[in-house]
Design an enzyme around this catalytic site. Structure first.
Site, PDB file in Angstrom:
ATOM      1  N   CYS A   1       0.930  -1.223  -0.089  1.00 51.36           N
ATOM      2  CA  CYS A   1      -0.013   0.112  -0.097  1.00 51.36           C
ATOM      3  C   CYS A   1       0.828   1.224  -0.132  1.00 51.36           C
ATOM      4  O   CYS A   1       1.947   1.291   0.491  1.00 51.36           O
ATOM      5  CB  CYS A   1      -0.984   0.031   1.108  1.00 51.36           C
ATOM      6  SG  CYS A   1      -1.470  -1.474   1.487  1.00 51.36           S
TER       7      CYS A   1
ATOM      8  N   ARG B   1       2.734   0.597  -6.123  1.00 55.81           N
ATOM      9  CA  ARG B   1       2.884  -0.439  -4.975  1.00 55.81           C
ATOM     10  C   ARG B   1       1.653  -1.244  -4.699  1.00 55.81           C
ATOM     11  O   ARG B   1       1.911  -2.123  -3.877  1.00 55.81           O
ATOM     12  CB  ARG B   1       3.099   0.655  -3.649  1.00 55.81           C
ATOM     13  CG  ARG B   1       4.571   1.433  -3.917  1.00 55.81           C
ATOM     14  CD  ARG B   1       4.596   2.309  -2.511  1.00 55.81           C
ATOM     15  NE  ARG B   1       4.944   1.420  -1.506  1.00 55.81           N
ATOM     16  CZ  ARG B   1       5.994   1.207  -0.870  1.00 55.81           C
ATOM     17  NH1 ARG B   1       6.992   1.686  -1.486  1.00 55.81           N
ATOM     18  NH2 ARG B   1       6.124   0.651   0.079  1.00 55.81           N
TER      19      ARG B   1
ATOM     20  N   TRP C   1      -3.687  -2.438  -1.249  1.00 56.05           N
ATOM     21  CA  TRP C   1      -3.608  -3.715  -1.770  1.00 56.05           C
ATOM     22  C   TRP C   1      -4.184  -4.736  -0.720  1.00 56.05           C
ATOM     23  O   TRP C   1      -3.390  -4.625   0.130  1.00 56.05           O
ATOM     24  CB  TRP C   1      -2.111  -4.051  -1.991  1.00 56.05           C
ATOM     25  CG  TRP C   1      -1.865  -5.186  -2.536  1.00 56.05           C
ATOM     26  CD1 TRP C   1      -1.722  -5.610  -3.906  1.00 56.05           C
ATOM     27  CD2 TRP C   1      -1.545  -6.358  -2.209  1.00 56.05           C
ATOM     28  NE1 TRP C   1      -1.480  -6.917  -4.457  1.00 56.05           N
ATOM     29  CE2 TRP C   1      -1.406  -7.341  -3.389  1.00 56.05           C
ATOM     30  CE3 TRP C   1      -1.462  -7.100  -0.728  1.00 56.05           C
ATOM     31  CZ2 TRP C   1      -1.016  -8.855  -2.751  1.00 56.05           C
ATOM     32  CZ3 TRP C   1      -1.069  -8.330  -0.356  1.00 56.05           C
ATOM     33  CH2 TRP C   1      -1.033  -9.309  -1.527  1.00 56.05           C
TER      34      TRP C   1
ATOM     35  N   ASN D   1      -0.596   0.608   6.497  1.00 57.35           N
ATOM     36  CA  ASN D   1      -0.001  -0.367   5.707  1.00 57.35           C
ATOM     37  C   ASN D   1       0.680  -1.567   6.579  1.00 57.35           C
ATOM     38  O   ASN D   1       1.225  -1.346   7.810  1.00 57.35           O
ATOM     39  CB  ASN D   1       1.089  -0.061   4.827  1.00 57.35           C
ATOM     40  CG  ASN D   1       1.733  -1.036   4.032  1.00 57.35           C
ATOM     41  OD1 ASN D   1       1.218  -2.147   3.746  1.00 57.35           O
ATOM     42  ND2 ASN D   1       2.888  -0.782   3.385  1.00 57.35           N
ATOM     43  N   GLY D   2       0.059  -2.861   6.256  1.00 55.71           N
ATOM     44  CA  GLY D   2       0.759  -4.027   7.097  1.00 55.71           C
ATOM     45  C   GLY D   2      -0.551  -4.711   7.904  1.00 55.71           C
ATOM     46  O   GLY D   2      -1.876  -4.555   7.078  1.00 55.71           O
TER      47      GLY D   2
ATOM     48  N   GLU E   1      12.826 -17.123 -14.955  1.00 56.88           N
ATOM     49  CA  GLU E   1      12.621 -15.593 -14.833  1.00 56.88           C
ATOM     50  C   GLU E   1      11.835 -15.326 -16.139  1.00 56.88           C
ATOM     51  O   GLU E   1      11.010 -14.543 -16.161  1.00 56.88           O
ATOM     52  CB  GLU E   1      13.772 -14.827 -14.679  1.00 56.88           C
ATOM     53  CG  GLU E   1      13.664 -13.667 -14.829  1.00 56.88           C
ATOM     54  CD  GLU E   1      13.155 -12.740 -13.961  1.00 56.88           C
ATOM     55  OE1 GLU E   1      12.661 -13.305 -12.716  1.00 56.88           O
ATOM     56  OE2 GLU E   1      12.640 -11.650 -14.143  1.00 56.88           O
TER      57      GLU E   1
ATOM     58  N   LYS F   1       8.012 -13.604 -15.882  1.00 63.42           N
ATOM     59  CA  LYS F   1       7.910 -12.521 -16.654  1.00 63.42           C
ATOM     60  C   LYS F   1       6.551 -12.561 -17.462  1.00 63.42           C
ATOM     61  O   LYS F   1       5.711 -11.761 -17.581  1.00 63.42           O
ATOM     62  CB  LYS F   1       8.902 -11.790 -17.459  1.00 63.42           C
ATOM     63  CG  LYS F   1      10.170 -11.161 -16.957  1.00 63.42           C
ATOM     64  CD  LYS F   1      10.126  -9.852 -16.159  1.00 63.42           C
ATOM     65  CE  LYS F   1       9.518 -10.188 -14.767  1.00 63.42           C
ATOM     66  NZ  LYS F   1      10.359 -10.128 -13.587  1.00 63.42           N
TER      67      LYS F   1
ATOM     68  N   GLU G   1       3.271 -12.999 -15.339  1.00 65.99           N
ATOM     69  CA  GLU G   1       2.689 -12.014 -14.310  1.00 65.99           C
ATOM     70  C   GLU G   1       2.221 -10.949 -15.073  1.00 65.99           C
ATOM     71  O   GLU G   1       1.412 -10.112 -14.700  1.00 65.99           O
ATOM     72  CB  GLU G   1       3.810 -11.526 -13.323  1.00 65.99           C
ATOM     73  CG  GLU G   1       5.183 -10.920 -14.028  1.00 65.99           C
ATOM     74  CD  GLU G   1       5.911 -10.427 -12.881  1.00 65.99           C
ATOM     75  OE1 GLU G   1       5.528 -10.125 -11.958  1.00 65.99           O
ATOM     76  OE2 GLU G   1       7.128 -10.320 -13.327  1.00 65.99           O
TER      77      GLU G   1
ATOM     78  N   HIS H   1      11.189 -35.646 -17.707  1.00 67.30           N
ATOM     79  CA  HIS H   1      10.498 -36.372 -16.325  1.00 67.30           C
ATOM     80  C   HIS H   1       9.249 -36.055 -16.187  1.00 67.30           C
ATOM     81  O   HIS H   1       8.613 -36.193 -15.303  1.00 67.30           O
ATOM     82  CB  HIS H   1      11.492 -36.101 -15.314  1.00 67.30           C
ATOM     83  CG  HIS H   1      12.914 -36.794 -15.485  1.00 67.30           C
ATOM     84  ND1 HIS H   1      13.193 -38.113 -15.545  1.00 67.30           N
ATOM     85  CD2 HIS H   1      13.929 -35.967 -15.898  1.00 67.30           C
ATOM     86  CE1 HIS H   1      14.439 -38.097 -15.868  1.00 67.30           C
ATOM     87  NE2 HIS H   1      15.133 -37.072 -16.070  1.00 67.30           N
TER      88      HIS H   1
ATOM     89  N   LYS I   1       4.169  -3.879  -5.889  1.00 70.11           N
ATOM     90  CA  LYS I   1       5.596  -3.700  -6.320  1.00 70.11           C
ATOM     91  C   LYS I   1       6.516  -4.069  -5.045  1.00 70.11           C
ATOM     92  O   LYS I   1       7.587  -4.584  -5.194  1.00 70.11           O
ATOM     93  CB  LYS I   1       6.012  -2.381  -6.696  1.00 70.11           C
ATOM     94  CG  LYS I   1       7.481  -1.920  -7.178  1.00 70.11           C
ATOM     95  CD  LYS I   1       8.056  -2.726  -8.210  1.00 70.11           C
ATOM     96  CE  LYS I   1       9.355  -2.642  -8.843  1.00 70.11           C
ATOM     97  NZ  LYS I   1       9.767  -3.660  -9.612  1.00 70.11           N
TER      98      LYS I   1
HETATM   99  C1  F6R Z   1       8.443 -10.143 -10.280  1.00 67.12           C
HETATM  100  C2  F6R Z   1       8.640  -9.478  -9.240  1.00 67.12           C
HETATM  101  C3  F6R Z   1       8.688 -10.162  -7.768  1.00 67.12           C
HETATM  102  C4  F6R Z   1       9.759  -9.726  -6.868  1.00 67.12           C
HETATM  103  C5  F6R Z   1       9.765  -9.976  -5.459  1.00 67.12           C
HETATM  104  C6  F6R Z   1      10.755  -9.449  -4.707  1.00 67.12           C
HETATM  105  O1  F6R Z   1       8.777  -9.407 -11.548  1.00 67.12           O
HETATM  106  O2  F6R Z   1       9.190  -8.067  -9.283  1.00 67.12           O
HETATM  107  O3  F6R Z   1       8.652 -11.499  -8.031  1.00 67.12           O
HETATM  108  O4  F6R Z   1      10.855 -10.001  -7.516  1.00 67.12           O
HETATM  109  O5  F6R Z   1       8.195  -9.592  -4.863  1.00 67.12           O
HETATM  110  O6  F6R Z   1      10.802  -8.139  -4.561  1.00 67.12           O
HETATM  111  P1  F6R Z   1      12.270  -7.697  -4.083  1.00 67.12           P
HETATM  112  O7  F6R Z   1      13.044  -7.750  -5.043  1.00 67.12           O
HETATM  113  O8  F6R Z   1      11.773  -6.119  -3.924  1.00 67.12           O
HETATM  114  O9  F6R Z   1      12.603  -8.262  -2.673  1.00 67.12           O
END
Ligand code: F6R
Length: 608
Positions: free
Chosen positions: A2, A27, A74, A100-101, A481, A485, A488, A504, A603
């Site tokens: 949030c 965020r 969020w 937030n929390g 990765e 990408k 998501e 497998h 984020k």
């Molecule tokens: C994917 C993504 C998330 C973050 C994860 C960790 O694109 O951004 O999977 O990598 O939430 O976030 P950080 O790196 O901020 O600890």
């Protein structure tokens, strides 16, 4: 997660809060709200959905008050609707709270407050705080907030205003980031400097257990026992331009294209060519201390976890030090075996991820030395670890992490050099690695030059229901990765696998409808992956491969290929991930997805 913004000053607060929220929307963004004190009353506007919905509901003549709080949410407790959106107020509408929390004892407090006549309107844990502060208020908002927080279990980044004190903004922190931003005759609170950097660069980062009280001309900080805390004022060293889209359609593509510069910044001043090593002052450890380390544990979440896997491969192969990677969320709860000879490294773009922070705290408690590889300067992880390295990728706003990943891999290569040169790595090997690192930014630029080809490919992939990503060695984490990408931001189901593991199980999924993306640069396991690509081809899958310039075998099997320049094996991920980032981006755009703010994601994940 949030976003929180608060203001006390001499200007109309509502537009300032809305501008700040706009910069925090990345965020968390399922609802938003605003509370302004106007003529001794609280005026509250809230709306489910994006900030634009809230903006459209605000009175056209605007709120005139100079004390306000805003929030983008969020959801954790209660659906994302108008009622559950923050701010929340007490029964009489004298106290407004954004939070937030998670308040873990919310149910018990709610029952107690209901018995005392409080009327609850929402399903949130936050509303409990508004009623509790109101119940405890006698003549000081600061005292009421501090007393309420002594009765609360859980985590919070908190902003509180009240009609009783029309100039006072109270903020508190336990587990969720919050900073004070100090202006001239005006002060702000925010969960991220991005919200306020337009107005001031002087910030004070709150630490856990601190309560701040701000008026337009003053501020002070106390702990929950009311003891004053003196803090240093930091200066944010980036400006507004850095966090704006700069003519790009989305932050994600801007950040993908920024990678040559970002990687240059990660390496700046750190490469020692002659000695064939890296200078990493921030890790704050002598050669003797580094030699005492007998094991490295890397811990992280999501994309950062993928970078950590590459780090594990590098540290074992090149520095010859045992290394392992743990999901932070698992590590923190499984009685991990670490001691003073274990180096526990947390990787985090935001520096605020709750699980990664908790894993590092757990490691510290058990006597390990902790390091952070972090992007956000001044973030909680960066401040709590024993030492570390900033990756200096610059603010990453797009929810899908891109430049932070490549910069993390580069930072891990620097650490490998530092540890490796004290152990198994010769000066010649070290120099070779330094040279390869120096070439990387230009090579990344070359790969980005294939953007148009990849954009064309996206038309075909936009219709897929599923996709399989395969890689081996250093490029197995890249396959993971690439799949993350794609799923998501485009909502196409995608899985990443070590290429040989495919037979497998997942090979059963392959038919002519299944796109298979093979990450296959010409490295030590190249011949092995050629066989795997043949197996895929035999099942009539559509193959897109990332290969090294001049490669022929896989190129002849694949339907499409994109080339990357030759580099040393451990750095191939920095190049091979870029076509996958571009593919995910263009596919998501074709599918009309909200690239920068994909559904259900945030984020910075500051709850566990
Ligand atoms: C994917 C993504 C998330 C973050 C994860 C960790 O694109 O951004 O999977 O990598 O939430 O976030 P950080 O790196 O901020 O600890």
């Amino acid at each position: 997660m949030c976003g929180i913004v608060g203001y006390t000053g001499h200007r109309a607060a509502a537009p300032l809060i809305m501008d700040g929220l706009k910069r925090l929307e990345y965020r968390g963004y399922d609802s938003a709200g605003l509370a302004v004190v106007v003529d001794g009353r609280l005026e509250i506007d809230k709306a489910a959905g994006k900030l634009a919905v809230l903006a459209s509901r605000l009175p056209t003549d605007g709120h005139t008050g100079t004390l306000a709080l805003g929030h983008t949410r969020w959801a954790t407790h209660g659906a994302p609707n108008d009622v559950n959106a923050h701010p929340h107020t007490d029964t009489d509408g004298t106290i407004a709270v954004v939070h937030n929390g998670i308040i873990e004892n919310a149910a018990a407090l709610r029952a107690w407050l209901s018995e005392r006549g409080c009327r609850f309107r929402s399903e949130t844990d936050t509303e409990v705080l508004a009623h509790l502060i109101s119940e405890l208020y006698t003549d000081s908002l600061e005292a009421a907030v501090a007393e309420a927080l002594r009765r609360v279990e859980g985590t919070y980044g908190l902003g509180v205003i009240s009609t009783h004190e029309p100039n006072t903004l109270v903020a508190a922190r336990l587990g969720s980031p919050l900073l004070l931003a100090l202006g001239d005759g005006e002060n702000f609170i925010a969960s991220d400097a991005a919200a306020v950097v337009e107005h001031t660069r002087s910030v004070v980062y709150l630490d856990d257990g601190e309560v701040a009280v701000l008026t337009p001309d003053n501020y002070h900080i106390v702990d929950l026992d009311k003891t004053r805390v003196e803090k240093t004022v930091s200066v944010v060293d980036w400006d507004l331009e850095t966090i704006e889209r700069g003519g790009h359609a989305h932050f994600m593509i801007k950040e993908i294209l920024e990678q040559p510069e970002a990687i240059t910044n990660t390496m700046r001043g750190r490469l020692l060519e002659e000695e064939g090593t890296a200078r990493l002052g921030g890790i704050d450890m002598t050669d003797e201390q580094l030699l005492e380390i007998d094991r490295v544990v890397l811990t992280a979440c999501g994309t950062s976890w993928h970078a950590a896997l590459i780090g594990e491969y590098m540290l074992e192969e090149l520095a010859r030090i045992p290394a392992e990677v743990e999901y932070a969320s698992e590590f923190r709860y499984r009685e991990p075996l670490v001691d003073s000879r274990t180096l526990v490294i947390g990787l985090s773009q935001s520096g605020e991820t709750a699980d990664t922070l908790a894993a590092l705290r757990e490691a510290k408690k058990r006597g390990a030395r902790t390091l952070g590889i972090v992007n956000s300067v001044g973030s909680t992880i960066a401040r709590e670890v024993d030492g570390g390295t900033y990756i200096h990728a610059g603010p990453e706003i797009g929810v899908a992490s891109t430049k932070a990943f490549t910069c993390q891999v580069v930072a891990l290569a620097l650490l490998t050099l530092r540890l490796g040169r004290l152990r198994a790595m010769s000066v010649l090997q070290g120099r070779k690695m330094v040279k390869a690192l120096r070439r990387l930014p230009q090579q990344v630029r070359q790969v980005l030059g294939h953007s148009k080809e990849i954009e064309k490919l996206a038309d075909t992939y936009a219709l897929a229901q599923n996709a399989l990503f395969l890689g081996r060695g250093y490029n197995f984490p890249v396959a993971l990765e690439g799949a993350l990408k794609l799923k998501e931001i485009s909502y196409i189901h995608a899985e990443g696998y070590p290429a040989a593991e495919m037979k497998h199980g997942p090979i059963a999924l392959i038919d002519e409808m299944m796109p298979v993306i093979c990450v296959a640069p010409s490295d030590a396991v190249y011949q092995k992956i050629v066989s795997n690509v043949q197996e895929v081809k035999a099942r009539h899958a559509r193959i897109f491969a990332v290969v090294t310039e001049g490669e022929e075998e896989i190129t002849s099997l694949a339907d499409q290929t994109v080339t990357i320049p030759k580099t040393i094996d451990c750095l191939t991920p920095v190049l091979s991930v870029i076509p996958l980032q571009l593919l995910a981006y263009h596919v998501a755009v074709r599918r009309g997805c909200d690239v920068d703010q994909p559904r259900n994601l945030a984020k910075s994940v500051t709850v566990e």
